[in-house]
Design a protein around this motif. Structure first.
Motif, mmCIF file in Angstrom:
data_model
loop_
_atom_site.group_PDB
_atom_site.id
_atom_site.type_symbol
_atom_site.label_atom_id
_atom_site.label_comp_id
_atom_site.label_asym_id
_atom_site.label_seq_id
_atom_site.Cartn_x
_atom_site.Cartn_y
_atom_site.Cartn_z
ATOM 1 N N HIS A 34 0.661 -0.876 0.211
ATOM 2 C CA HIS A 34 -0.183 0.283 0.347
ATOM 3 C C HIS A 34 1.025 1.461 0.341
ATOM 4 N N GLU A 35 0.670 2.355 -0.509
ATOM 5 C CA GLU A 35 0.581 3.493 -0.525
ATOM 6 C C GLU A 35 0.265 4.701 0.305
ATOM 7 N N ILE A 36 0.636 4.778 1.454
ATOM 8 C CA ILE A 36 -0.578 6.040 2.514
ATOM 9 C C ILE A 36 0.498 6.817 2.376
ATOM 10 N N TYR A 37 -0.970 7.610 2.652
ATOM 11 C CA TYR A 37 -0.352 9.112 3.114
ATOM 12 C C TYR A 37 -1.189 9.762 4.289
ATOM 13 N N PHE A 38 -0.994 10.272 5.431
ATOM 14 C CA PHE A 38 -1.515 11.121 6.149
ATOM 15 C C PHE A 38 -1.093 12.498 5.993
ATOM 16 N N LEU A 39 -2.541 13.007 6.283
ATOM 17 C CA LEU A 39 -2.151 14.674 5.876
ATOM 18 C C LEU A 39 -3.274 14.803 7.114
ATOM 19 N N THR A 40 -2.037 15.909 7.779
ATOM 20 C CA THR A 40 -2.846 16.673 9.367
ATOM 21 C C THR A 40 -2.222 18.135 9.213
ATOM 22 N N GLN A 41 -3.097 18.263 10.555
ATOM 23 C CA GLN A 41 -2.453 19.736 11.059
ATOM 24 C C GLN A 41 -1.213 19.496 11.884
ATOM 25 N N ARG A 42 -0.756 18.836 12.508
ATOM 26 C CA ARG A 42 0.470 18.339 14.001
ATOM 27 C C ARG A 42 1.250 18.890 13.533
ATOM 28 N N LYS A 43 2.283 19.178 14.237
ATOM 29 C CA LYS A 43 3.191 20.236 13.451
ATOM 30 C C LYS A 43 4.082 18.765 14.678
ATOM 31 N N ASN A 44 5.093 18.155 13.485
ATOM 32 C CA ASN A 44 6.314 17.364 13.627
ATOM 33 C C ASN A 44 5.592 16.232 14.070
ATOM 34 N N PRO A 45 4.543 15.524 13.303
ATOM 35 C CA PRO A 45 3.653 14.228 13.436
ATOM 36 C C PRO A 45 4.718 13.548 13.691
ATOM 37 N N PRO A 46 4.393 12.041 14.352
ATOM 38 C CA PRO A 46 4.767 10.760 14.741
ATOM 39 C C PRO A 46 5.380 10.197 13.396
ATOM 40 N N LYS A 47 6.231 9.633 13.268
ATOM 41 C CA LYS A 47 7.093 9.177 11.909
ATOM 42 C C LYS A 47 6.616 7.067 12.325
ATOM 43 N N ILE A 48 5.561 6.385 11.445
ATOM 44 C CA ILE A 48 4.949 5.625 11.632
ATOM 45 C C ILE A 48 5.525 4.807 10.272
ATOM 46 N N GLU A 49 6.650 3.746 10.091
ATOM 47 C CA GLU A 49 7.044 3.841 9.149
ATOM 48 C C GLU A 49 6.128 2.857 8.062
ATOM 49 N N GLY A 50 6.476 3.454 6.808
ATOM 50 C CA GLY A 50 5.681 2.938 5.377
ATOM 51 C C GLY A 50 4.439 4.241 5.031
ATOM 52 N N VAL A 51 4.814 5.523 6.028
ATOM 53 C CA VAL A 51 3.812 6.073 6.079
ATOM 54 C C VAL A 51 4.444 7.764 5.798
ATOM 55 N N LYS A 52 3.481 8.263 5.014
ATOM 56 C CA LYS A 52 3.988 9.571 4.517
ATOM 57 C C LYS A 52 3.447 10.997 5.141
ATOM 58 N N GLU A 53 3.967 11.256 5.989
ATOM 59 C CA GLU A 53 3.053 12.118 6.524
ATOM 60 C C GLU A 53 3.124 13.427 5.769
ATOM 61 N N ARG A 54 1.953 14.946 5.726
ATOM 62 C CA ARG A 54 2.146 16.137 5.179
ATOM 63 C C ARG A 54 1.652 15.971 5.602
ATOM 64 N N VAL A 55 1.908 17.884 6.446
ATOM 65 C CA VAL A 55 1.266 18.520 7.080
ATOM 66 C C VAL A 55 0.453 19.694 6.317
ATOM 67 N N TYR A 56 -0.072 19.884 7.021
ATOM 68 C CA TYR A 56 -1.654 21.020 5.688
ATOM 69 C C TYR A 56 -1.623 22.385 7.135
ATOM 70 N N ALA A 57 -1.715 23.477 6.330
ATOM 71 C CA ALA A 57 -2.252 24.888 6.803
ATOM 72 C C ALA A 57 -4.123 25.053 6.519
ATOM 73 N N PRO A 58 -4.486 25.360 7.459
ATOM 74 C CA PRO A 58 -5.758 26.058 6.891
ATOM 75 C C PRO A 58 -5.995 27.533 6.523
ATOM 76 N N HIS A 59 -6.553 26.695 5.583
ATOM 77 C CA HIS A 59 -6.429 28.474 4.172
ATOM 78 C C HIS A 59 -6.898 29.564 4.651
ATOM 79 N N HIS A 60 -7.896 29.189 6.189
ATOM 80 C CA HIS A 60 -8.685 30.267 6.432
ATOM 81 C C HIS A 60 -8.765 29.950 8.352
ATOM 82 N N VAL A 61 -8.969 30.648 9.319
ATOM 83 C CA VAL A 61 -9.227 30.908 10.838
ATOM 84 C C VAL A 61 -10.018 32.195 10.902
#
Length: 417
Positions: A27-54
């Motif tokens: 499987h190719e697994i991506y994880f999209l999150t707002q969490r800065k410095n997200p935990p590393k999970i082997e085999g998972v590509k984490e990507r940090v996003y920012a809200p477009h507006h607050v």
């Protein structure tokens, strides 16, 4: 297969599922999150996003939640599109939490990609924490503010192809017309990793001898020490417990922030407020505030506990209740509907009135005084959790079956052996 997980605080409810899928390979697994410095999970590509507006300070209360959710949703969708453009990744299945609006616009990005959304809670004026504790009165605006919060799940039920709630009580909080689209299955407890240990010991800085199974230890745990998890009721029970049991020690796990509800105005938060209230009626030398502890230490604390206290208003069930049941703790818990779904009084635990600290104290004292009378509860609790909530044998197969129901035959995930 390509899988995209979305949760503002990675890994959220998906820790076990993501780790298992990644470990299977293929499987190719991506994880999209707002969490800065997200935990590393082997085999998972984490990507940090920012809200477009607050929302700006002072934003209109009835639309603020939607304003924040739409900003998060558009930010998440834009980040996913950027991943597709830059990295060539398009998911075959999207799995995420609907509560913060992150999934709201994914159908506008990929109309053909199925989505499973996590539906955690639907706010209501009665039957949940609101109007439950007389110490937390509601005001005239509360019904309107609660309904405004429900805009997000109400919209997202039309966005997802399948919904998920971890307990029946949580599913039933949502309007009946939403139920057919939401399946019920817990995230899963690793009962193979969470069991009793008669040899567990723990060193506390304040005393020389390590504490161990057999000592008179009372435990209480919450992410934060707050009213939602009954910390104020627990503290009011302490004087009677400690007075009746002069050898007892109390170990308290939890931070001093606020996860739910209003913050205490007292210096030191709710802990400071309750310490001032019970004051000199408590022998503080036998009360240990441990803060937020490492997971391995948490396990040891529960494994040596003679009596574990779990209090909550009618709200989302804590993982810790099922984990402590898996570790065969003797538990005294609040007699509220979400707890009753997981625990039966006298069979797998002991239930007391949330509003009655004296009843709580009396029940805890009985457990401390004659633990042999309650020794059957812990093993029965563990067997119940294995049967109904075990990740590998119960929850994982159900989740995989629901995922496969949305996928073509050539994308099916092999069922666990």
């Amino acid at each position: 297969m390509n899988l995209l997980f979305v949760h503002q605080n990675m890994p959220g409810q998906y820790r076990e599922l993501v780790q298992w899928l990644a470990a299977q390979g293929g499987h190719e697994i991506y994880f999209l999150t707002q969490r800065k410095n997200p935990p590393k999970i082997e085999g998972v590509k984490e990507r940090v996003y920012a809200p477009h507006h607050v929302p700006k300070q002072g934003a209109y209360g009835l639309s603020r939640v939607w304003e924040e959710a739409s900003g998060a949703g558009f930010g998440a969708a834009a980040a996913a599109k950027q991943i597709e453009t830059d990295e060539g990744f398009k998911p075959d299945l999207i799995i995420g939490h609907v509560g913060w609006g992150e999934l709201t616009f994914f159908k506008q990005l990929w109309a053909d990609v199925p989505i499973i959304g996590f539906f955690e809670y639907y706010y209501r004026l009665f039957g949940g924490p609101v109007n439950f504790d007389p110490e937390e009165p509601v005001n005239a605006h509360t019904p309107f503010l609660l309904q405004a919060r429900n805009v997000i799940p109400s919209l997202n039920i039309t966005t997802v192809d399948r919904g998920l709630s971890p307990t029946k009580w949580q599913r039933d909080c949502f309007p009946p017309q939403m139920h057919d689209k939401i399946y019920v299955c817990h995230d899963g407890i690793r009962t193979d990793q969470l069991g009793p240990d008669s040899k567990a010991t723990l060193k506390l800085g304040r005393i020389e001898t390590p504490i161990r199974r057999g000592d008179e230890i009372v435990t209480y745990m919450a992410r934060n020490l707050e009213r939602m998890r009954g910390f104020h009721k627990f503290m009011r029970a302490l004087p009677e417990i400690l007075d009746a049991r002069p050898d007892a020690r109390v170990l308290i796990i939890g931070g001093n922030e606020t996860s739910y509800g209003a913050k205490s105005k007292q210096p030191g938060g709710l802990r400071g407020e309750m310490e001032a209230e019970v004051g000199d009626r408590v022998d503080w030398s036998r009360v240990h505030f441990l803060g937020q502890v490492p997971y391995a230490d948490y396990q040891k604390i529960i494994q040596i506990s003679r009596c574990h206290i779990y209090l909550t208003m009618p709200f989302v069930l804590s993982w810790s209740l099922l984990e402590t049941m898996s570790m065969e703790a003797t538990i005294v818990a609040a007699d509220v509907a979400p707890v009753r779904e997981a625990m039966t009084h006298g069979k797998t635990g002991l239930l007391v009135d949330f509003h009655d600290p004296q009843a709580l104290a009396r029940q805890v004292i009985k457990v401390l005084e004659k633990p042999e009378d309650f020794a059957h509860l812990g093993p029965a609790a563990r067997q119940h959790v294995i049967k109904e909530y075990d990740f590998l044998t119960k929850c994982l197969p159900e989740h995989i079956a629901e995922m496969n129901a949305l996928l073509p035959a050539d994308k099916q995930i092999p069922m666990p052996a």
